[in-house]
Design a protein around this motif. Structure first.
Motif, PDB file in Angstrom:
ATOM      1  N   ARG A 116     115.066  91.252  35.925  1.00 58.97           N
ATOM      2  CA  ARG A 116     114.120  92.201  36.514  1.00 58.97           C
ATOM      3  C   ARG A 116     112.916  91.809  37.306  1.00 58.97           C
ATOM      4  O   ARG A 116     112.596  90.548  37.111  1.00 58.97           O
ATOM      5  N   ILE A 117     112.735  92.468  38.393  1.00 52.97           N
ATOM      6  CA  ILE A 117     111.763  92.017  39.225  1.00 52.97           C
ATOM      7  C   ILE A 117     110.439  93.008  38.976  1.00 52.97           C
ATOM      8  O   ILE A 117     110.470  94.388  39.127  1.00 52.97           O
ATOM      9  N   LEU A 118     109.595  92.059  38.821  1.00 60.09           N
ATOM     10  CA  LEU A 118     108.225  92.659  38.625  1.00 60.09           C
ATOM     11  C   LEU A 118     107.409  92.242  40.121  1.00 60.09           C
ATOM     12  O   LEU A 118     107.367  91.284  40.621  1.00 60.09           O
ATOM     13  N   MET A 119     106.834  93.460  40.556  1.00 63.14           N
ATOM     14  CA  MET A 119     106.037  93.356  41.676  1.00 63.14           C
ATOM     15  C   MET A 119     104.675  93.812  41.356  1.00 63.14           C
ATOM     16  O   MET A 119     104.520  94.788  40.735  1.00 63.14           O
ATOM     17  N   ASP A 120     103.539  93.042  41.523  1.00 58.00           N
ATOM     18  CA  ASP A 120     102.385  93.326  41.308  1.00 58.00           C
ATOM     19  C   ASP A 120     101.311  93.802  42.246  1.00 58.00           C
ATOM     20  O   ASP A 120     101.330  93.245  43.337  1.00 58.00           O
ATOM     21  N   LEU A 121     100.999  94.816  42.242  1.00 59.05           N
ATOM     22  CA  LEU A 121      99.943  95.447  43.144  1.00 59.05           C
ATOM     23  C   LEU A 121      98.333  94.792  43.139  1.00 59.05           C
ATOM     24  O   LEU A 121      97.968  94.339  41.891  1.00 59.05           O
ATOM     25  N   GLY A 122      97.927  94.486  44.064  1.00 59.05           N
ATOM     26  CA  GLY A 122      96.514  93.510  44.099  1.00 59.05           C
ATOM     27  C   GLY A 122      95.453  94.327  43.424  1.00 59.05           C
ATOM     28  O   GLY A 122      94.719  93.504  42.799  1.00 59.05           O
ATOM     29  N   GLY A 123      95.426  95.660  43.892  1.00 62.63           N
ATOM     30  CA  GLY A 123      94.460  96.439  43.264  1.00 62.63           C
ATOM     31  C   GLY A 123      92.833  95.810  43.893  1.00 62.63           C
ATOM     32  O   GLY A 123      93.037  94.772  44.708  1.00 62.63           O
ATOM     33  N   PRO A 124      92.109  96.686  43.514  1.00 57.82           N
ATOM     34  CA  PRO A 124      90.721  96.314  44.252  1.00 57.82           C
ATOM     35  C   PRO A 124      89.911  95.016  43.825  1.00 57.82           C
ATOM     36  O   PRO A 124      90.316  94.524  42.611  1.00 57.82           O
ATOM     37  N   LYS A 125      89.306  94.314  44.593  1.00 58.55           N
ATOM     38  CA  LYS A 125      88.793  92.873  44.013  1.00 58.55           C
ATOM     39  C   LYS A 125      87.349  92.860  44.677  1.00 58.55           C
ATOM     40  O   LYS A 125      87.306  92.927  46.039  1.00 58.55           O
ATOM     41  N   ILE A 126      86.279  92.699  44.155  1.00 60.49           N
ATOM     42  CA  ILE A 126      85.025  92.452  44.469  1.00 60.49           C
ATOM     43  C   ILE A 126      84.856  90.905  44.691  1.00 60.49           C
ATOM     44  O   ILE A 126      85.185  89.940  43.922  1.00 60.49           O
ATOM     45  N   ARG A 127      84.767  90.496  45.947  1.00 57.40           N
ATOM     46  CA  ARG A 127      84.619  89.211  46.521  1.00 57.40           C
ATOM     47  C   ARG A 127      83.433  88.823  47.208  1.00 57.40           C
ATOM     48  O   ARG A 127      82.993  89.760  47.900  1.00 57.40           O
ATOM     49  N   ILE A 128      83.196  87.507  47.337  1.00 56.91           N
ATOM     50  CA  ILE A 128      82.095  87.116  48.382  1.00 56.91           C
ATOM     51  C   ILE A 128      82.947  87.296  49.811  1.00 56.91           C
ATOM     52  O   ILE A 128      83.933  86.569  49.974  1.00 56.91           O
ATOM     53  N   ALA A 129      82.200  87.922  50.701  1.00 62.01           N
ATOM     54  CA  ALA A 129      82.543  87.934  51.972  1.00 62.01           C
ATOM     55  C   ALA A 129      82.317  86.886  52.895  1.00 62.01           C
ATOM     56  O   ALA A 129      83.240  86.168  53.626  1.00 62.01           O
ATOM     57  N   GLN A 130      80.881  86.599  52.654  1.00 66.41           N
ATOM     58  CA  GLN A 130      80.357  85.617  53.762  1.00 66.41           C
ATOM     59  C   GLN A 130      79.199  84.783  52.874  1.00 66.41           C
ATOM     60  O   GLN A 130      78.708  85.363  52.130  1.00 66.41           O
ATOM     61  N   VAL A 131      79.082  83.387  53.386  1.00 66.73           N
ATOM     62  CA  VAL A 131      77.943  82.792  52.682  1.00 66.73           C
ATOM     63  C   VAL A 131      77.131  82.152  53.742  1.00 66.73           C
ATOM     64  O   VAL A 131      77.652  81.568  54.775  1.00 66.73           O
ATOM     65  N   ALA A 132      75.770  81.895  53.435  1.00 66.23           N
ATOM     66  CA  ALA A 132      74.852  81.423  54.445  1.00 66.23           C
ATOM     67  C   ALA A 132      74.071  80.452  53.559  1.00 66.23           C
ATOM     68  O   ALA A 132      73.808  80.687  52.699  1.00 66.23           O
ATOM     69  N   ARG A 133      73.809  79.657  54.249  1.00 64.59           N
ATOM     70  CA  ARG A 133      72.636  78.717  53.666  1.00 64.59           C
ATOM     71  C   ARG A 133      72.947  78.030  52.381  1.00 64.59           C
ATOM     72  O   ARG A 133      71.979  77.649  51.630  1.00 64.59           O
ATOM     73  N   ALA A 134      74.262  77.862  52.002  1.00 62.34           N
ATOM     74  CA  ALA A 134      74.670  77.154  50.751  1.00 62.34           C
ATOM     75  C   ALA A 134      75.733  76.081  51.185  1.00 62.34           C
ATOM     76  O   ALA A 134      76.798  76.029  51.154  1.00 62.34           O
ATOM     77  N   LYS A 135      75.023  75.057  51.420  1.00 57.01           N
ATOM     78  CA  LYS A 135      75.365  73.840  52.044  1.00 57.01           C
ATOM     79  C   LYS A 135      75.997  72.629  50.813  1.00 57.01           C
ATOM     80  O   LYS A 135      77.021  72.027  50.922  1.00 57.01           O
ATOM     81  N   GLY A 136      75.226  72.691  49.626  1.00 56.87           N
ATOM     82  CA  GLY A 136      75.689  71.940  48.531  1.00 56.87           C
ATOM     83  C   GLY A 136      75.966  72.558  47.459  1.00 56.87           C
ATOM     84  O   GLY A 136      76.092  73.852  47.454  1.00 56.87           O
ATOM     85  N   ARG A 137      75.769  71.840  46.248  1.00 56.77           N
ATOM     86  CA  ARG A 137      76.185  72.561  44.993  1.00 56.77           C
ATOM     87  C   ARG A 137      74.948  73.173  44.410  1.00 56.77           C
ATOM     88  O   ARG A 137      73.667  72.787  44.679  1.00 56.77           O
ATOM     89  N   LEU A 138      75.191  74.274  43.700  1.00 52.70           N
ATOM     90  CA  LEU A 138      74.181  74.823  42.963  1.00 52.70           C
ATOM     91  C   LEU A 138      74.100  74.529  41.327  1.00 52.70           C
ATOM     92  O   LEU A 138      75.045  74.596  40.907  1.00 52.70           O
TER      93      LEU A 138
END
Length: 258
Positions: A1-23
């Motif tokens: 059987r073939i299962l196809m997974d719909l991605g669905g909505p996902k809240i994601r980080i779009a852009q990052v600024a001034r985060a050069k190192g680890r937090l």
């Protein structure tokens, strides 16, 4: 059987600024609808931006499958300042495309995205089983089945695999099963990655037991999913906890290996 997974909505980080190192724990950063040029703190924008409407002082935000846990300490319109309370000792990085969770918030986001609708032409023609991400309400089930029915014409509908990822999906699970099972074969996936972030690790063992019991009573097959034998795959050796977890998965009808 073939299962196809719909991605669905996902809240994601779009852009990052001034985060050069680890937090690290105790560090602060900003979530905003749109990045600002000014400011000293690391800043991220999120998509969709409606997440910001649900943030209040004290709200918890989890990033990258729970690797970063932060709490809102200031909120001003479409801008919030967060302080990290959960991170590894070596710190964590803020990166674009990483998932964002706001546990407990019932976000008004459709379970079917525009991309999902576009994919359904191919899915309806080729899939035996459709994996439904972010399904939360009976209306979500009805909408997907209607879309599939319009494309399948006289052909029987494919089976639905309901991916249980949020507290609202857990609460509505009996209704979701009835809504889907009245028109098509139905299965349930315990999507323990997102579910653990949404309900907290403290409740995960309890909730996955409840889902197993409910589905057993309803004669609905269950998929035991997320990070099964993950260390063995990555490092070649399973931990004792992982071995126990894999053994627990025998109570389900299927185990998903990432």
């Amino acid at each position: 059987r073939i299962l196809m997974d719909l991605g669905g909505p996902k809240i994601r980080i779009a852009q990052v600024a001034r985060a050069k190192g680890r937090l690290y724990r105790g560090d602060r950063f900003v979530i905003s609808a749109m990045l600002s040029e000014a400011g000293e703190l690391p800043e991220v924008s999120v998509e969709p931006a409606l997440l910001l409407d649900h943030l209040t002082v004290g709200s918890e935000v989890w990033i990258n499958d729970g690797k970063i846990g932060a709490r809102v300490v200031e909120k001003d319109g479409s801008r919030a300042v967060l302080e990290i309370f959960r991170a590894r000792e070596k710190g964590e990085k803020l990166k674009p495309e990483k998932g964002v969770n706001l546990p407990g918030a019932e976000l008004a986001i459709s379970a079917l995205t525009a991309d999902d609708i576009a994919d359904l032409d191919f899915v309806a023609a080729n899939a035996d089983i459709v994996g439904y991400s972010f399904v939360q309400r009976p209306a979500d089930v009805t909408r997907l089945l209607d879309e599939l029915e319009a494309r399948r014409k006289a052909e029987p509908l494919p089976a639905l695999m309901l991916k249980i990822e949020t507290p609202l999906a857990v609460k509505n699970l009996p209704r979701l099963i009835v809504q889907a099972g009245g028109r098509a074969p139905v299965a349930v996936m315990i999507a323990r990655g997102d579910l653990a972030v949404e309900i907290g690790l403290e409740r995960l063992s309890e909730i996955q037991e409840q889902i197993l019991w409910l589905c057993e009573a309803a004669h609905v097959p269950v998929v035991w999913a997320t990070q099964v034998l993950d260390n063995m795959v990555k490092d070649g050796s399973a931990s004792r906890a992982e071995t126990t977890d894999a053994a627990m998965g025998q109570r389900a009808e299927c185990v998903m290996l990432n």
